[in-house]
Design a protein around this motif. Structure first.
Motif: not given
Length: 242
Positions: A161-182
Protein backbone atom coordinates in the motif's frame (compact mmCIF):
# COMPACT_ATOMS: atom_id res chain seq x y z
CA UNK A 1 35.88 2.42 12.50
CA UNK A 2 32.39 3.81 12.99
CA UNK A 3 29.82 4.48 10.25
CA UNK A 4 27.54 7.42 9.60
CA UNK A 5 24.47 6.90 7.40
CA UNK A 6 22.85 9.43 5.10
CA UNK A 7 20.08 7.50 3.41
CA UNK A 8 21.86 4.61 1.67
CA UNK A 9 25.20 6.39 1.76
CA UNK A 10 27.60 5.01 4.38
CA UNK A 11 30.54 7.18 5.42
CA UNK A 12 33.15 5.48 7.62
CA UNK A 13 34.75 7.64 10.25
CA UNK A 14 37.09 7.49 13.19
CA UNK A 15 37.27 9.72 16.24
CA UNK A 16 40.48 11.42 17.22
CA UNK A 17 40.09 12.39 20.89
CA UNK A 18 42.20 15.41 21.83
CA UNK A 19 42.75 16.54 25.42
CA UNK A 20 43.21 20.24 24.67
CA UNK A 21 40.46 20.59 22.08
CA UNK A 22 37.25 22.51 22.86
CA UNK A 23 35.19 21.99 19.71
CA UNK A 24 34.36 19.15 17.29
CA UNK A 25 35.78 19.42 13.77
CA UNK A 26 35.49 17.23 10.66
CA UNK A 27 37.94 16.47 7.88
CA UNK A 28 37.94 14.06 4.94
CA UNK A 29 40.98 13.04 2.91
CA UNK A 30 41.32 11.43 -0.52
CA UNK A 31 40.58 7.98 0.95
CA UNK A 32 37.04 9.31 1.60
CA UNK A 33 37.28 8.36 5.25
CA UNK A 34 36.09 10.94 7.72
CA UNK A 35 38.09 12.01 10.76
CA UNK A 36 36.27 13.57 13.69
CA UNK A 37 38.48 15.56 16.05
CA UNK A 38 36.71 15.84 19.39
CA UNK A 39 37.47 17.03 22.92
CA UNK A 40 37.72 14.39 25.63
CA UNK A 41 34.47 15.69 27.16
CA UNK A 42 32.40 15.13 24.01
CA UNK A 43 29.91 12.25 23.92
CA UNK A 44 28.97 10.10 20.94
CA UNK A 45 25.62 11.91 20.89
CA UNK A 46 27.49 15.21 20.62
CA UNK A 47 29.40 13.87 17.63
CA UNK A 48 26.24 12.52 15.96
CA UNK A 49 24.62 15.93 16.37
CA UNK A 50 27.52 17.63 14.59
CA UNK A 51 27.42 15.03 11.81
CA UNK A 52 23.69 15.63 11.38
CA UNK A 53 24.27 19.38 11.20
CA UNK A 54 27.04 18.92 8.62
CA UNK A 55 25.20 16.52 6.29
CA UNK A 56 25.25 18.96 3.39
CA UNK A 57 29.02 19.45 3.73
CA UNK A 58 29.58 15.72 4.10
CA UNK A 59 27.69 14.85 0.93
CA UNK A 60 29.32 17.62 -1.11
CA UNK A 61 32.81 16.64 0.06
CA UNK A 62 32.23 12.89 -0.27
CA UNK A 63 30.86 13.08 -3.81
CA UNK A 64 33.52 15.59 -4.82
CA UNK A 65 36.31 13.24 -3.78
CA UNK A 66 34.55 10.23 -5.29
CA UNK A 67 34.19 11.95 -8.64
CA UNK A 68 37.85 12.98 -8.59
CA UNK A 69 38.83 9.37 -8.06
CA UNK A 70 36.49 7.89 -10.66
CA UNK A 71 35.70 10.77 -13.01
CA UNK A 72 35.06 9.52 -16.53
CA UNK A 73 35.49 11.71 -19.61
CA UNK A 74 32.46 13.93 -20.13
CA UNK A 75 30.16 12.39 -22.71
CA UNK A 76 29.58 14.10 -26.03
CA UNK A 77 26.93 11.51 -27.00
CA UNK A 78 28.68 10.33 -30.13
CA UNK A 79 28.59 6.91 -31.79
CA UNK A 80 30.86 4.46 -30.01
CA UNK A 81 30.31 5.85 -26.52
CA UNK A 82 28.51 3.69 -23.99
CA UNK A 83 25.46 4.25 -21.80
CA UNK A 84 24.72 2.29 -18.64
CA UNK A 85 21.38 0.63 -17.98
CA UNK A 86 20.71 -1.83 -15.15
CA UNK A 87 24.44 -2.11 -14.50
CA UNK A 88 25.39 -3.06 -18.08
CA UNK A 89 27.17 -0.92 -20.65
CA UNK A 90 25.63 -0.65 -24.12
CA UNK A 91 27.04 1.01 -27.21
CA UNK A 92 25.45 4.21 -28.46
CA UNK A 93 24.74 4.77 -32.17
CA UNK A 94 23.90 8.29 -33.31
CA UNK A 95 21.74 8.64 -36.43
CA UNK A 96 20.32 11.61 -38.32
CA UNK A 97 16.57 11.82 -38.75
CA UNK A 98 13.65 14.17 -39.24
CA UNK A 99 13.14 14.94 -35.54
CA UNK A 100 12.70 18.37 -33.89
CA UNK A 101 14.54 17.25 -30.75
CA UNK A 102 17.04 14.42 -30.14
CA UNK A 103 15.30 11.14 -29.26
CA UNK A 104 16.81 8.10 -27.54
CA UNK A 105 15.62 4.52 -27.96
CA UNK A 106 16.91 1.12 -26.81
CA UNK A 107 16.52 -2.17 -28.68
CA UNK A 108 17.94 -4.46 -26.02
CA UNK A 109 21.41 -4.54 -27.53
CA UNK A 110 22.27 -0.90 -28.16
CA UNK A 111 21.05 2.65 -27.69
CA UNK A 112 20.06 4.67 -30.74
CA UNK A 113 20.10 8.45 -30.51
CA UNK A 114 18.31 10.12 -33.42
CA UNK A 115 19.27 13.76 -33.94
CA UNK A 116 18.46 16.53 -36.42
CA UNK A 117 21.14 17.34 -38.98
CA UNK A 118 21.69 20.70 -37.28
CA UNK A 119 22.91 18.91 -34.12
CA UNK A 120 26.64 19.02 -34.76
CA UNK A 121 28.71 16.44 -32.82
CA UNK A 122 30.86 18.81 -30.78
CA UNK A 123 28.53 21.83 -30.56
CA UNK A 124 27.89 22.74 -26.92
CA UNK A 125 24.18 23.41 -27.44
CA UNK A 126 23.77 20.15 -29.35
CA UNK A 127 25.50 18.21 -26.58
CA UNK A 128 23.08 19.70 -24.05
CA UNK A 129 20.12 18.75 -26.26
CA UNK A 130 21.40 15.19 -26.58
CA UNK A 131 22.10 14.94 -22.86
CA UNK A 132 18.54 16.03 -22.12
CA UNK A 133 17.16 13.36 -24.47
CA UNK A 134 19.24 10.70 -22.72
CA UNK A 135 18.16 11.80 -19.26
CA UNK A 136 14.51 11.97 -20.35
CA UNK A 137 14.73 8.36 -21.51
CA UNK A 138 16.28 7.24 -18.23
CA UNK A 139 13.59 9.08 -16.26
CA UNK A 140 10.75 7.43 -18.19
CA UNK A 141 12.39 4.04 -17.83
CA UNK A 142 12.89 4.58 -14.11
CA UNK A 143 9.20 5.35 -13.73
CA UNK A 144 8.46 1.96 -15.29
CA UNK A 145 11.24 -0.14 -13.73
CA UNK A 146 11.75 1.07 -10.17
CA UNK A 147 8.19 0.75 -8.78
CA UNK A 148 8.27 -2.91 -9.82
CA UNK A 149 11.26 -3.48 -7.53
CA UNK A 150 9.35 -2.00 -4.59
CA UNK A 151 6.17 -3.95 -5.37
CA UNK A 152 8.15 -7.19 -5.44
CA UNK A 153 9.38 -6.81 -1.87
CA UNK A 154 6.60 -4.86 -0.17
CA UNK A 155 4.64 -7.99 0.91
CA UNK A 156 7.76 -9.52 2.45
CA UNK A 157 8.15 -6.51 4.74
CA UNK A 158 4.48 -5.98 5.45
CA UNK A 159 4.50 -2.65 3.64
CA UNK A 160 1.80 -3.15 1.03
CA UNK A 161 0.00 0.00 0.00
CA UNK A 162 2.95 2.40 0.02
CA UNK A 163 2.91 4.96 -2.75
CA UNK A 164 5.94 5.13 -5.03
CA UNK A 165 7.35 8.14 -6.84
CA UNK A 166 10.40 8.56 -9.05
CA UNK A 167 12.11 11.93 -8.80
CA UNK A 168 15.43 13.76 -8.66
CA UNK A 169 16.61 13.50 -5.07
CA UNK A 170 19.39 15.78 -3.96
CA UNK A 171 21.08 13.75 -1.21
CA UNK A 172 19.88 10.13 -1.32
CA UNK A 173 18.95 7.26 -3.59
CA UNK A 174 15.68 6.76 -1.77
CA UNK A 175 13.48 8.30 0.91
CA UNK A 176 10.56 7.08 2.97
CA UNK A 177 8.02 9.37 4.57
CA UNK A 178 4.33 9.03 5.47
CA UNK A 179 3.81 5.70 3.67
CA UNK A 180 5.44 7.08 0.55
CA UNK A 181 8.70 6.00 -1.08
CA UNK A 182 10.66 8.27 -3.40
CA UNK A 183 13.44 6.83 -5.56
CA UNK A 184 16.13 8.68 -7.50
CA UNK A 185 15.64 8.19 -11.24
CA UNK A 186 19.37 7.65 -11.77
CA UNK A 187 19.08 4.42 -9.80
CA UNK A 188 17.81 2.80 -13.00
CA UNK A 189 21.44 2.79 -14.16
CA UNK A 190 22.48 0.51 -11.28
CA UNK A 191 22.36 -3.29 -11.36
CA UNK A 192 18.95 -4.69 -10.44
CA UNK A 193 20.39 -6.19 -7.26
CA UNK A 194 21.32 -2.66 -6.14
CA UNK A 195 17.88 -1.34 -7.06
CA UNK A 196 16.45 -4.13 -4.91
CA UNK A 197 18.64 -3.14 -1.97
CA UNK A 198 17.46 0.47 -2.08
CA UNK A 199 13.83 -0.65 -2.42
CA UNK A 200 14.11 -2.96 0.61
CA UNK A 201 16.00 -0.32 2.58
CA UNK A 202 13.17 2.17 2.14
CA UNK A 203 10.46 -0.42 2.74
CA UNK A 204 12.08 -1.32 6.06
CA UNK A 205 11.59 2.30 7.11
CA UNK A 206 7.85 1.65 7.11
CA UNK A 207 8.43 -0.04 10.48
CA UNK A 208 11.70 1.48 11.67
CA UNK A 209 12.44 5.21 11.69
CA UNK A 210 16.16 4.84 12.30
CA UNK A 211 18.95 2.47 11.35
CA UNK A 212 18.61 0.36 14.48
CA UNK A 213 19.55 -3.30 14.86
CA UNK A 214 15.92 -4.17 14.20
CA UNK A 215 16.00 -2.19 10.97
CA UNK A 216 19.07 -3.99 9.62
CA UNK A 217 17.66 -7.34 10.73
CA UNK A 218 14.57 -6.61 8.65
CA UNK A 219 16.69 -5.68 5.63
CA UNK A 220 18.89 -8.74 6.12
CA UNK A 221 15.89 -11.07 6.35
CA UNK A 222 15.11 -10.22 2.73
CA UNK A 223 18.60 -9.42 1.39
CA UNK A 224 21.20 -11.36 3.39
CA UNK A 225 24.12 -9.77 1.50
CA UNK A 226 22.85 -6.22 1.98
CA UNK A 227 26.24 -5.09 3.33
CA UNK A 228 27.94 -5.98 0.03
CA UNK A 229 25.25 -4.18 -1.95
CA UNK A 230 25.44 -1.14 0.33
CA UNK A 231 29.21 -1.02 -0.16
CA UNK A 232 28.79 -1.28 -3.94
CA UNK A 233 26.50 1.73 -3.83
CA UNK A 234 28.91 3.68 -1.64
CA UNK A 235 31.79 3.09 -4.04
CA UNK A 236 29.96 3.24 -7.37
CA UNK A 237 27.03 5.54 -6.66
CA UNK A 238 28.77 8.68 -7.96
CA UNK A 239 29.40 6.95 -11.31
CA UNK A 240 25.64 6.60 -11.81
CA UNK A 241 25.27 10.36 -11.97
CA UNK A 242 27.39 10.85 -15.09
Amino acid sequence: MRQYHIGQIVIPYEIDWERDRETISLSMDESMELTVCAPMTATLDDIETVLDDKQSWLMKTFYGLEKQANSPRDKEYMSGEKLVYRGRHYYLDVETGDVPEPQLSFDGDRFILTVHERDKPSDEVSVRRKRQAVEDWYYRQAEDDLPKRVDRYAPKLGAEGVTIAVCDLSRAWGEYEDESIRLHWRLVRAPVRIQDYVAVHELAHAKYDDHSAGFWNAVGSVIPDYEDRREWLRLNGPLLTG
